[in-house]
Write a protein that holds these residues in place. Structure first.
Motif, PDB file in Angstrom:
ATOM      1  N   TRP A 537      48.117  47.157   8.845  1.00  0.00           N
ATOM      2  CA  TRP A 537      47.148  48.283   9.278  1.00  0.00           C
ATOM      3  C   TRP A 537      47.726  49.497   8.443  1.00  0.00           C
ATOM      4  O   TRP A 537      46.792  50.187   7.991  1.00  0.00           O
ATOM      5  N   ARG A 538      48.858  49.874   8.342  1.00  0.00           N
ATOM      6  CA  ARG A 538      49.481  50.924   7.536  1.00  0.00           C
ATOM      7  C   ARG A 538      49.069  50.591   6.246  1.00  0.00           C
ATOM      8  O   ARG A 538      48.699  51.579   5.485  1.00  0.00           O
ATOM      9  N   GLU A 539      49.284  49.542   5.529  1.00  0.00           N
ATOM     10  CA  GLU A 539      48.865  49.321   4.157  1.00  0.00           C
ATOM     11  C   GLU A 539      47.499  49.765   3.899  1.00  0.00           C
ATOM     12  O   GLU A 539      47.212  50.149   2.809  1.00  0.00           O
ATOM     13  N   ARG A 540      46.693  49.072   4.903  1.00  0.00           N
ATOM     14  CA  ARG A 540      45.078  49.044   4.644  1.00  0.00           C
ATOM     15  C   ARG A 540      44.885  50.484   4.787  1.00  0.00           C
ATOM     16  O   ARG A 540      43.556  50.975   3.819  1.00  0.00           O
ATOM     17  N   ARG A 541      45.451  51.276   5.480  1.00  0.00           N
ATOM     18  CA  ARG A 541      45.376  52.870   5.587  1.00  0.00           C
ATOM     19  C   ARG A 541      45.899  53.680   4.419  1.00  0.00           C
ATOM     20  O   ARG A 541      45.808  54.839   4.203  1.00  0.00           O
ATOM     21  N   GLY A 542      46.640  53.014   3.328  1.00  0.00           N
ATOM     22  CA  GLY A 542      47.296  53.455   2.497  1.00  0.00           C
ATOM     23  C   GLY A 542      48.611  54.371   2.698  1.00  0.00           C
ATOM     24  O   GLY A 542      49.188  55.145   2.080  1.00  0.00           O
ATOM     25  N   LEU A 543      49.188  53.647   3.790  1.00  0.00           N
ATOM     26  CA  LEU A 543      50.410  54.356   4.375  1.00  0.00           C
ATOM     27  C   LEU A 543      51.737  53.236   3.987  1.00  0.00           C
ATOM     28  O   LEU A 543      51.487  52.145   3.766  1.00  0.00           O
ATOM     29  N   ALA A 544      52.958  54.266   3.819  1.00  0.00           N
ATOM     30  CA  ALA A 544      53.921  53.153   3.768  1.00  0.00           C
ATOM     31  C   ALA A 544      54.424  52.245   4.943  1.00  0.00           C
ATOM     32  O   ALA A 544      54.151  52.473   6.024  1.00  0.00           O
ATOM     33  N   ARG A 545      54.987  51.174   4.741  1.00  0.00           N
ATOM     34  CA  ARG A 545      55.387  50.400   5.934  1.00  0.00           C
ATOM     35  C   ARG A 545      56.663  51.263   6.635  1.00  0.00           C
ATOM     36  O   ARG A 545      57.352  51.937   6.037  1.00  0.00           O
ATOM     37  N   ARG A 546      56.748  51.010   7.783  1.00  0.00           N
ATOM     38  CA  ARG A 546      57.689  51.542   8.612  1.00  0.00           C
ATOM     39  C   ARG A 546      58.890  50.955   8.485  1.00  0.00           C
ATOM     40  O   ARG A 546      58.942  49.604   9.255  1.00  0.00           O
ATOM     41  N   ALA A 547      60.006  51.293   8.288  1.00  0.00           N
ATOM     42  CA  ALA A 547      61.429  50.660   8.243  1.00  0.00           C
ATOM     43  C   ALA A 547      61.811  50.338   9.527  1.00  0.00           C
ATOM     44  O   ALA A 547      62.559  49.254   9.635  1.00  0.00           O
ATOM     45  N   ASP A 548      61.734  51.044  10.498  1.00  0.00           N
ATOM     46  CA  ASP A 548      62.186  50.750  11.980  1.00  0.00           C
ATOM     47  C   ASP A 548      61.329  49.479  12.313  1.00  0.00           C
ATOM     48  O   ASP A 548      61.824  48.631  13.215  1.00  0.00           O
ATOM     49  N   TRP A 549      60.006  49.500  12.178  1.00  0.00           N
ATOM     50  CA  TRP A 549      59.234  48.292  12.379  1.00  0.00           C
ATOM     51  C   TRP A 549      59.802  47.005  11.622  1.00  0.00           C
ATOM     52  O   TRP A 549      59.870  46.018  12.307  1.00  0.00           O
ATOM     53  N   ASP A 550      60.025  46.997  10.393  1.00  0.00           N
ATOM     54  CA  ASP A 550      60.691  45.901   9.575  1.00  0.00           C
ATOM     55  C   ASP A 550      61.959  45.661  10.330  1.00  0.00           C
ATOM     56  O   ASP A 550      62.178  44.238  10.418  1.00  0.00           O
ATOM     57  N   ARG A 551      62.795  46.537  10.733  1.00  0.00           N
ATOM     58  CA  ARG A 551      64.025  46.092  11.522  1.00  0.00           C
ATOM     59  C   ARG A 551      63.647  45.291  12.679  1.00  0.00           C
ATOM     60  O   ARG A 551      64.368  44.317  12.965  1.00  0.00           O
ATOM     61  N   ALA A 552      62.729  45.784  13.374  1.00  0.00           N
ATOM     62  CA  ALA A 552      62.316  45.039  14.587  1.00  0.00           C
ATOM     63  C   ALA A 552      61.796  43.598  14.373  1.00  0.00           C
ATOM     64  O   ALA A 552      62.459  42.518  15.022  1.00  0.00           O
ATOM     65  N   ILE A 553      61.097  43.417  13.401  1.00  0.00           N
ATOM     66  CA  ILE A 553      60.295  42.117  13.090  1.00  0.00           C
ATOM     67  C   ILE A 553      61.519  41.161  12.891  1.00  0.00           C
ATOM     68  O   ILE A 553      61.582  40.027  13.211  1.00  0.00           O
ATOM     69  N   ALA A 554      62.650  41.687  12.078  1.00  0.00           N
ATOM     70  CA  ALA A 554      63.675  40.798  11.722  1.00  0.00           C
ATOM     71  C   ALA A 554      64.786  40.693  12.797  1.00  0.00           C
ATOM     72  O   ALA A 554      65.304  39.660  12.684  1.00  0.00           O
ATOM     73  N   ARG A 555      64.749  41.685  13.953  1.00  0.00           N
ATOM     74  CA  ARG A 555      65.609  41.487  14.720  1.00  0.00           C
ATOM     75  C   ARG A 555      65.244  40.856  16.237  1.00  0.00           C
ATOM     76  O   ARG A 555      66.336  40.752  17.117  1.00  0.00           O
ATOM     77  N   ILE A 556      64.071  40.820  16.439  1.00  0.00           N
ATOM     78  CA  ILE A 556      63.600  40.425  17.693  1.00  0.00           C
ATOM     79  C   ILE A 556      64.076  38.972  17.924  1.00  0.00           C
ATOM     80  O   ILE A 556      64.123  38.268  17.345  1.00  0.00           O
ATOM     81  N   ALA A 557      64.516  38.671  19.297  1.00  0.00           N
ATOM     82  CA  ALA A 557      65.273  37.500  19.649  1.00  0.00           C
ATOM     83  C   ALA A 557      64.448  36.289  19.450  1.00  0.00           C
ATOM     84  O   ALA A 557      63.025  36.326  19.505  1.00  0.00           O
ATOM     85  N   PRO A 558      64.930  35.108  18.878  1.00  0.00           N
ATOM     86  CA  PRO A 558      64.022  34.108  18.472  1.00  0.00           C
ATOM     87  C   PRO A 558      63.580  33.318  19.847  1.00  0.00           C
ATOM     88  O   PRO A 558      63.954  33.553  20.816  1.00  0.00           O
ATOM     89  N   PRO A 559      62.495  32.622  19.580  1.00  0.00           N
ATOM     90  CA  PRO A 559      62.145  31.680  20.886  1.00  0.00           C
ATOM     91  C   PRO A 559      63.045  30.872  21.296  1.00  0.00           C
ATOM     92  O   PRO A 559      63.643  30.028  20.496  1.00  0.00           O
ATOM     93  N   ALA A 560      63.291  30.761  22.481  1.00  0.00           N
ATOM     94  CA  ALA A 560      64.662  30.025  22.883  1.00  0.00           C
ATOM     95  C   ALA A 560      64.148  28.481  22.808  1.00  0.00           C
ATOM     96  O   ALA A 560      63.108  28.286  23.445  1.00  0.00           O
ATOM     97  N   MET A 561      64.934  27.522  22.617  1.00  0.00           N
ATOM     98  CA  MET A 561      64.990  26.299  22.501  1.00  0.00           C
ATOM     99  C   MET A 561      66.067  25.435  23.198  1.00  0.00           C
ATOM    100  O   MET A 561      67.134  25.952  23.084  1.00  0.00           O
ATOM    101  N   ARG A 562      65.834  24.370  23.829  1.00  0.00           N
ATOM    102  CA  ARG A 562      66.979  23.376  24.164  1.00  0.00           C
ATOM    103  C   ARG A 562      66.351  21.998  24.124  1.00  0.00           C
ATOM    104  O   ARG A 562      65.576  21.693  24.453  1.00  0.00           O
TER     105      ARG A 562
END
Length: 758
Positions: A537-562
């Motif tokens: 949505w930010r890119e569609r609106r002509g805004l830059a991606r938020r770095a803190d959001w990209d960090r969250a995307i990269a660091r949110i815990a993975p889905p647990a599996m056993r």
């Protein structure tokens, strides 16, 4: 009188109809034929020849719902199930009982220890007894609430009409025109009642035609109820109390204006008729014809004293028909004519009826309540975690304007949502769970810890964008998407570089301890997916991606599996071992068994695409669910949800099978409503035994020993079915071929206007 049709008989009728339709149809490429919308809708019009106590008929326009009995009015409320009250409810009129002690939201908060963040305030009750014992909890939970505005009924000479004097009933709902026609005899004389809810106005139009009208022996009564302390499922009280008043504002021939006061709530009503209006000794208003055989009356409900006059009766039928014709013609459609699978006509019936019911109960200016405008549960408050199950289908089926009516509520409530986030020392917008129009969370055992409603505004805004592709959508909802994503990125707790969801958290599968649960599989994927959409949505609106959001995307815990299978949450590593034990498999009644309620971990690859989900592992998880789940305790939206996951996995036959799962909460009555039924062993966990502290009171029911029926309708079932069928017929991002969620054998699926699901 003949018996009302059962679900089984309706399915049989549909099978016969399918055979006739299939025999009369020359196979042609699906894309070469236009769907006959009128025929599609009309062949599923509900018809009754006797009173079904579990299935009154609804009329409405999205803002006003009117529930009618076999007479087309609300004459015989006592003949219906206690969970099927005959109400006239508006999205716009809410009531609160007096608050002499001045309770505020703060009085409903308790401090809860949050690991890594210290104590934080939550609207938390540790048990239902808290709500009964603590007046603040009880008041904040029960107020505000929905109410019924009026009851319209037949009267004879000012006295009640006796049910024993009614015969030869024949009632049909014409969904194409929004018209309910009820024919019967009263004391041997023919009567026809035609009922409509007026387009764009909180108003009901009634036409009663009979020689009895001309003789003054049959008329209309309009009663204005008070509010019952229990509220659920029927908020109506006919015993006057202090704080309630009815005042006649003006009288003119055939048009009376009435002001109704219920404590701090006020609304105005006009009774306009081609006859006379008078008052009865019991406080009701009587409307009698003026020698003509047809009595025509319009009853309006307004929020201001200076509302426009009631429309001319002669214009009503055309206006209502135009509204419904537009609804059926302008949106998407799915037609199963020519299918050889005997279930196809019944699925088509459910789809058509669900569209009709959702247009009445799930297309208003507020997010829908789980029982819509039919009755009250949870005091008539809406549950935001259910919002997509009610309304996501509308954007996919070509009705984004219906969805946008309720999206406006998020814009209005954004300041309160930002204040809630700040109270938890995070940023963005924290959306409540069980809430009224004011946006305040209600004290609950579960509500304050549910978090899967948080990404919903992003999902719903994204579906609206995909339906319209209009920059105005980005402008309208850009701030809602921005603040929601900010919460999703700031709320997870940083533990050694990984972002964990909870504790405290309760997953969509609600039978977990909020203070020990961590990283539910669906929620970690949903948070991550929604933040990614917000970046788009930010890119569609002509805004830059938020770095803190990209960090969250990269660091949110993975889905647990056993052992190659996804867990419901990281904090329950032995879940599947326990679920497969003799104690729990298929019957999770023991306290240690958690294999019940919603199998929401499947939503990570069904409801959303789940970029980190391994399809092979999800297939194994799906199979483990099928082997071990206690499906007695699934809810109406679970079956379409499971079907969506099966469709993404390529299990087309299973997708259809799950839509037809033979379970108590997947019964589809003659009007398209599904009940809400609980296993008695766990009912007390879901709602208290009394209506006063929580949801609808549990009651005796027709579902057999061991079950407790809590409601005659549960509208998330209808919206979820439309979401699933839209996905299965219209496809999803990356799917190939026509109707990729339906089996190639036995199914002929024609669709128009469907947008693909993400």
């Amino acid at each position: 009188m003949a018996k009302a049709p059962t679900t089984v008989s309706l399915i049989r009728r549909s099978i016969v109809a399918a055979a006739l339709l299939g025999a009369a149809t020359t196979p042609m490429p699906a894309a070469a034929q236009r769907i006959d919308r009128h025929a599609l809708v009309s062949r599923h019009d509900p018809r009754f020849t006797t009173l079904d106590p579990h299935a009154p008929v609804m009329l409405g326009n999205g803002e006003l719902g009117f529930t009618a009995d076999i007479t087309g009015l609300q004459t015989f409320a006592d003949r219906y199930s206690s969970m099927a009250p005959l109400l006239t409810m508006s999205q716009r009129v809410w009531h609160s009982f007096p608050n002499p002690r001045g309770y505020t939201e703060k009085d409903g908060l308790q401090m809860v220890a949050v690991p890594g963040r210290g104590a934080q305030p939550y609207a938390y009750m540790k048990s239902w007894a808290d709500g009964d014992a603590n007046p603040a909890f009880g008041w904040l939970r029960a107020n505000p609430h929905r109410i019924s505005l009026a009851r319209l009924s037949l009267v004879s000479g000012g006295s009640a009409v006796r049910f024993a004097d009614i015969a030869a009933t024949d009632q049909r709902l014409d969904m194409w025109t929004g018209t309910l026609t009820s024919r019967f005899t009263y004391r041997g004389v023919a009567v026809t009642v035609v009922t409509r809810v007026i387009s764009g106005r909180d108003a009901v139009a009634v036409e009663i035609t009979s020689p009895l009208v001309a003789r003054g022996e049959l008329g209309l009564a309009v009663g204005y109820p008070g509010v019952a302390p229990a509220i659920n499922p029927d908020p109506s009280s006919w015993t006057p109390r202090a704080g309630e008043a009815t005042r006649i504002v003006s009288r003119a021939p055939g048009a009376w204006r009435i002001e109704r006061t219920l404590d701090a709530t006020r609304y105005w009503s006009t009774i306009a008729a081609n006859g006379t209006v008078s008052t009865a000794t019991d406080g009701r208003f009587l409307v009698q014809g003026d020698k003509a055989q047809s009595l025509r009356a319009i009853v309006t409900f307004d929020q201001t004293a200076d509302a426009p006059a009631a429309p001319a009766f002669d214009t009503v039928a055309a206006a209502v028909a135009a509204q419904w014709r537009s609804f059926w013609s302008d949106g998407a459609a799915v037609d199963f004519t020519g299918s050889t699978d005997p279930r196809a006509p019944e699925l088509e019936r459910r789809v058509v009826l669900s569209q009709y019911l959702s247009a009445i109960n799930g297309a208003g200016s507020l997010p829908p309540q789980e029982e819509g405008l039919f009755s009250n549960s949870w005091f008539g408050k809406f549950h935001l975690e259910m919002h997509p199950w009610h309304q996501a289908w509308q954007a996919l089926w070509g009705h984004p304007a219906l969805l946008e009516r309720s999206l406006a509520w998020y814009i209005r409530t954004l300041p309160a949502a930002r204040a809630e986030a700040a109270r938890h020392r995070v940023t963005g917008a924290w959306w409540p769970k069980m809430v009224g129009p004011e946006g305040r969370n209600s004290p609950s055992l579960i509500s304050p810890f549910l978090m899967w409603q948080q990404p919903h505004p992003i999902l719903l805004a994204e579906l609206t964008w995909r339906a319209r592709r209009d920059p105005a959508v980005l402008e309208r909802y850009g701030e809602i998407v921005e603040q929601t994503a900010t919460l999703l990125a700031s709320w997870p707790l940083d533990r050694n570089g990984r972002l964990d969801l909870g504790p405290p958290i309760i997953p969509a599968q609600e039978n977990y301890d909020p203070l020990t649960t961590r990283n539910p599989t669906f929620e970690v994927e949903y948070f991550r997916w929604a933040i990614g959409v917000a970046q788009d949505w930010r890119e569609r609106r002509g805004l830059a991606r938020r770095a803190d959001w990209d960090r969250a995307i990269a660091r949110i815990a993975p889905p647990a599996m056993r052992d190659g299978v996804y867990l419901p949450a990281e904090s329950v590593p032995d879940f599947w071992k326990t679920a497969a034990s003799d104690l729990c498999r298929g019957h999770a009644d023991a306290p240690s068994c958690a294999n019940r309620d919603h199998p929401s971990f499947l939503m990570a690859y069904g409801f959303i695409p789940g970029a980190r989900i391994d399809p092979a592992a999800m297939r194994r998880t799906f199979e483990a669910m099928e082997r071990n789940w206690d499906v007695r305790q699934t809810w109406g939206w679970d079956f379409p949800m499971i079907a969506m996951t099966a469709a993404r996995l390529g299990e087309r036959d299973k997708a259809v099978d799950w839509l037809f799962a033979d379970r108590k909460n997947n019964q589809w009555g003659p009007t398209g409503m599904t009940p809400r039924v609980h296993v008695e062993a766990h009912a007390a966990e879901l709602v208290p035994k009394s209506a006063g502290a929580g949801g609808a009171a549990l009651a005796a029911n027709p579902d057999g020993p061991g079950y407790a029926r809590a409601a005659e309708t549960y509208f998330p079932s209808n919206g979820a079915l439309l979401f699933a069928v839209g996905m299965m017929a219209g496809g999803w991002d990356g799917s190939t071929g026509s109707a990729p969620g339906f089996p190639a054998k036995g199914w002929r699926v024609r669709s128009e206007g469907l947008a693909p699901t993400p």
